[in-house]
Scaffold this motif. Structure first.
Motif, short mmCIF file in Angstrom:
data_model
loop_
_atom_site.label_atom_id
_atom_site.label_comp_id
_atom_site.label_asym_id
_atom_site.label_seq_id
_atom_site.Cartn_x
_atom_site.Cartn_y
_atom_site.Cartn_z
N ILE A 214 -5.82 12.70 2.28
CA ILE A 214 -6.50 11.74 3.17
C ILE A 214 -5.97 10.32 3.01
CG2 ILE A 214 -8.61 13.11 3.19
CD1 ILE A 214 -9.82 11.00 1.26
N GLY A 215 -4.89 10.15 2.22
CA GLY A 215 -4.38 8.81 1.94
C GLY A 215 -4.09 7.99 3.18
N MET A 216 -3.24 8.51 4.05
CA MET A 216 -2.87 7.75 5.25
C MET A 216 -4.05 7.57 6.20
SD MET A 216 1.09 8.62 6.20
CE MET A 216 1.03 10.42 6.09
N GLU A 217 -4.95 8.52 6.20
CA GLU A 217 -6.15 8.38 7.05
C GLU A 217 -6.99 7.19 6.62
OE1 GLU A 217 -10.36 10.67 8.01
OE2 GLU A 217 -8.61 11.89 7.50
N VAL A 218 -7.27 7.08 5.32
CA VAL A 218 -8.12 5.98 4.87
C VAL A 218 -7.39 4.64 4.95
CG1 VAL A 218 -9.59 7.44 3.44
CG2 VAL A 218 -7.59 6.38 2.41
N ASP B 184 -11.24 5.15 -5.68
CA ASP B 184 -11.73 6.01 -6.77
C ASP B 184 -12.04 7.41 -6.25
OD1 ASP B 184 -12.60 6.78 -9.27
OD2 ASP B 184 -14.67 6.21 -8.85
N HIS B 185 -11.04 8.02 -5.61
CA HIS B 185 -11.19 9.41 -5.17
C HIS B 185 -9.81 10.04 -5.11
CE1 HIS B 185 -9.66 8.36 -1.20
NE2 HIS B 185 -10.60 7.43 -1.07
N GLY B 186 -9.78 11.34 -4.93
CA GLY B 186 -8.53 12.06 -4.91
C GLY B 186 -7.99 12.31 -3.51
N THR B 187 -7.12 13.32 -3.40
CA THR B 187 -6.45 13.63 -2.14
C THR B 187 -7.39 14.27 -1.12
OG1 THR B 187 -5.73 15.72 -3.11
CG2 THR B 187 -4.18 13.87 -3.18
N ILE C 94 0.85 -1.18 0.00
CA ILE C 94 0.00 0.00 0.00
C ILE C 94 0.89 1.23 0.00
CG2 ILE C 94 -1.86 1.25 1.16
CD1 ILE C 94 -2.55 -1.35 2.65
N THR C 95 0.75 2.09 -1.02
CA THR C 95 1.51 3.34 -1.03
C THR C 95 0.73 4.42 -0.28
OG1 THR C 95 0.55 4.05 -3.15
CG2 THR C 95 2.60 2.78 -3.23
N ILE C 96 1.43 5.43 0.24
CA ILE C 96 0.80 6.42 1.11
C ILE C 96 0.16 7.59 0.36
CG2 ILE C 96 2.21 5.89 3.12
CD1 ILE C 96 3.96 8.32 2.37
N GLY C 97 0.52 7.78 -0.93
CA GLY C 97 -0.03 8.91 -1.65
C GLY C 97 0.52 10.23 -1.11
N ASP C 98 -0.21 11.31 -1.33
CA ASP C 98 0.20 12.62 -0.84
C ASP C 98 -0.02 12.68 0.67
OD1 ASP C 98 0.06 15.49 -0.10
OD2 ASP C 98 0.30 15.81 -2.25
N ILE C 99 1.03 12.96 1.41
CA ILE C 99 0.95 12.91 2.88
C ILE C 99 0.04 13.98 3.46
CG2 ILE C 99 3.22 11.84 3.13
CD1 ILE C 99 4.34 14.60 3.85
N VAL D 256 -1.91 -1.58 -3.70
CA VAL D 256 -3.01 -0.61 -3.61
C VAL D 256 -2.37 0.77 -3.46
CG1 VAL D 256 -5.05 0.14 -2.33
CG2 VAL D 256 -4.51 -2.31 -2.52
N THR D 257 -2.74 1.70 -4.33
CA THR D 257 -2.13 3.03 -4.29
C THR D 257 -3.09 4.07 -3.74
OG1 THR D 257 -2.81 3.47 -6.59
CG2 THR D 257 -0.62 2.53 -6.25
N ALA D 258 -2.64 4.80 -2.73
CA ALA D 258 -3.43 5.92 -2.19
C ALA D 258 -3.31 7.11 -3.14
CB ALA D 258 -2.94 6.28 -0.79
N PRO D 259 -4.24 8.06 -3.08
CA PRO D 259 -4.28 9.16 -4.06
C PRO D 259 -3.05 10.07 -4.03
CG PRO D 259 -6.35 8.99 -2.85
CD PRO D 259 -5.37 8.11 -2.14
N ILE D 260 -2.61 10.44 -5.22
CA ILE D 260 -1.52 11.41 -5.38
C ILE D 260 -2.08 12.71 -5.94
CG2 ILE D 260 0.26 9.66 -5.76
CD1 ILE D 260 -0.02 10.21 -8.79
N ASN D 261 -1.27 13.76 -5.85
CA ASN D 261 -1.57 15.01 -6.54
C ASN D 261 -0.78 14.99 -7.84
OD1 ASN D 261 -1.10 17.79 -7.46
ND2 ASN D 261 -2.13 18.40 -5.59
N LYS D 262 -1.46 15.05 -8.96
CA LYS D 262 -0.79 14.88 -10.26
C LYS D 262 0.12 16.05 -10.62
CE LYS D 262 -4.39 11.88 -12.20
NZ LYS D 262 -5.15 11.76 -10.94
N SER D 263 0.05 17.12 -9.81
CA SER D 263 0.88 18.28 -10.07
C SER D 263 2.19 18.24 -9.29
CB SER D 263 0.11 19.57 -9.72
OG SER D 263 0.94 20.70 -9.85
#
Length: 365
Positions: free
Chosen positions: A19-23, A302-305, A11-16, A123-130
């Protein structure tokens, strides 16, 4: 390497700062994951411990295990410390360079683990594409990133829920570029990926697939566009001649308005919003983004940061839970498929051996 009884799910953490780490933490609080899989989070134990302490998450696993190559603990949440700057503070709701850097480091470590077969799915948590963009990440999103990393010519963004599966012909590209990409070859390619995925990832032997039109009212017999008449419909007929259960093209608005999606195993839209707007309307809270066509298994909520609610402890973990469960489902289905192929190969080899034995020996059996 034999796969473990409890598959290791990365599981990746996504943008810290999202809400990635929260979910992730909320999802792994569910006791059932202790028996279903061994979770391995790619990130920072310091940040995760802060979440655990701040929001009081209660784990069946009780504490983290700091994962090294041969130290996975199947009874705990394993954490692989891969983020170089662990002194970075979490700034809820803010877009920062550090947030993008941490997300990329998590992804890179997870890819290495997948390539080395140290995890069975991701499973990848949401990233910010910018803010994730750099010399090492020049992609429109996760889908394109994994497609290149695993040397795949083409993949399929496949949005999945319990009652709906929607793929898109074109993904993260400007709307003005979409008509240029609607061609026979691409439609065939995406349909073949979807058919294969429905068979081997979802266990549907004879999948039934609907194709949506590009133009309003599917072109209205050429009045509102000719792509359906000249490209999409002839390609559908070509695929049907191969014995595939492909139908369309359907006007997208009426298709979903009339609930026709309930009659199909998979739906192929022509562009991003044509598929994702109805999907998120119908299945936002438990939808999963699955990248079909890859040699590895990758799912994502299926959601963003959701920066606007980050740090408030109100984010729903439903989509993250569904993403982990789908990764497990696809893993098990692929295992069954591999076992079946192995049995077929073994039978073929036995038949060849029997064929070349002396007649008397063969007849005695």
């Amino acid at each position: 390497m034999n796969a473990p009884k409890k598959p290791r799910i990365g599981i990746t953490i996504g943008d810290i700062n999202g809400i990635g780490m929260e979910v992730i933490m909320k999802a792994l609080s569910e006791n059932r994951f202790n028996t279903l899989c061994t979770p391995i989070i790619f990130g920072s134990a310091k940040w995760l411990a802060k979440y655990k302490k701040t929001f009081g998450y209660d784990f069946a696993y009780h504490q983290f295990n700091y994962w090294q190559e041969n130290s996975v603990n199947p009874h705990k949440i394993n954490v692989f410390n891969c983020c170089a700057d662990k002194n970075v503070d979490i700034e809820f709701g803010k877009v920062t360079p550090q947030g993008g850097k941490a997300a990329l480091e998590s992804l890179q470590a997870a890819v290495q683990a997948l390539q080395a077969k140290r995890i069975e799915a991701l499973v990848t948590a949401p990233i910010n594409k910018s803010n994730i963009q750099s010399d090492k990440f020049k992609f429109a999103g996760h889908t394109e990133f994994f497609t290149q990393k695993f040397n795949t010519a083409e993949s399929l963004m496949f949005l999945v829920s319990e009652t709906l599966r929607v793929g898109v012909l074109t993904g993260h590209i400007p709307l003005a570029e979409v008509p240029k990409c609607v061609n026979r070859e691409k439609i065939i390619q995406k349909v073949e990926i979807m058919v294969h995925s429905l068979r081997y990832d979802f266990g549907i032997e004879k999948p039934k697939i609907a194709i949506l039109g590009l133009n309003p009212h599917a072109g209205e017999e050429g009045l509102l566009g000719r792509e359906e008449l000249e490209i999409i419909n002839p390609t559908i007929e070509e695929l049907r001649q191969k014995g595939l259960l492909i139908y369309g093209s359907y006007p997208a608005d009426g298709f979903f308005g009339k609930q026709l999606h309930k009659k199909f195993d998979g739906i192929l839209g022509m562009y991003h919003d044509q598929g994702l707007i109805p999907f998120k309307t119908l299945a936002f809270h438990n939808g999963v983004n699955f990248t079909a066509g890859l040699p590895i298994i990758r799912t994502s909520p299926d959601h963003g940061t959701a920066y606007d609610i980050a740090g408030k402890n109100i984010a729903s973990e439903e989509s993250m839970v569904a993403s982990i469960l789908l990764a497990l489902e696809v893993y098990r289905n692929r295992q069954k498929g591999e076992d079946l192929e192995t049995l077929k190969k073994e039978k073929k080899q036995r038949d060849l051996q029997r064929k070349h034995r002396p007649d008397s020996t063969y007849l005695e059996e």
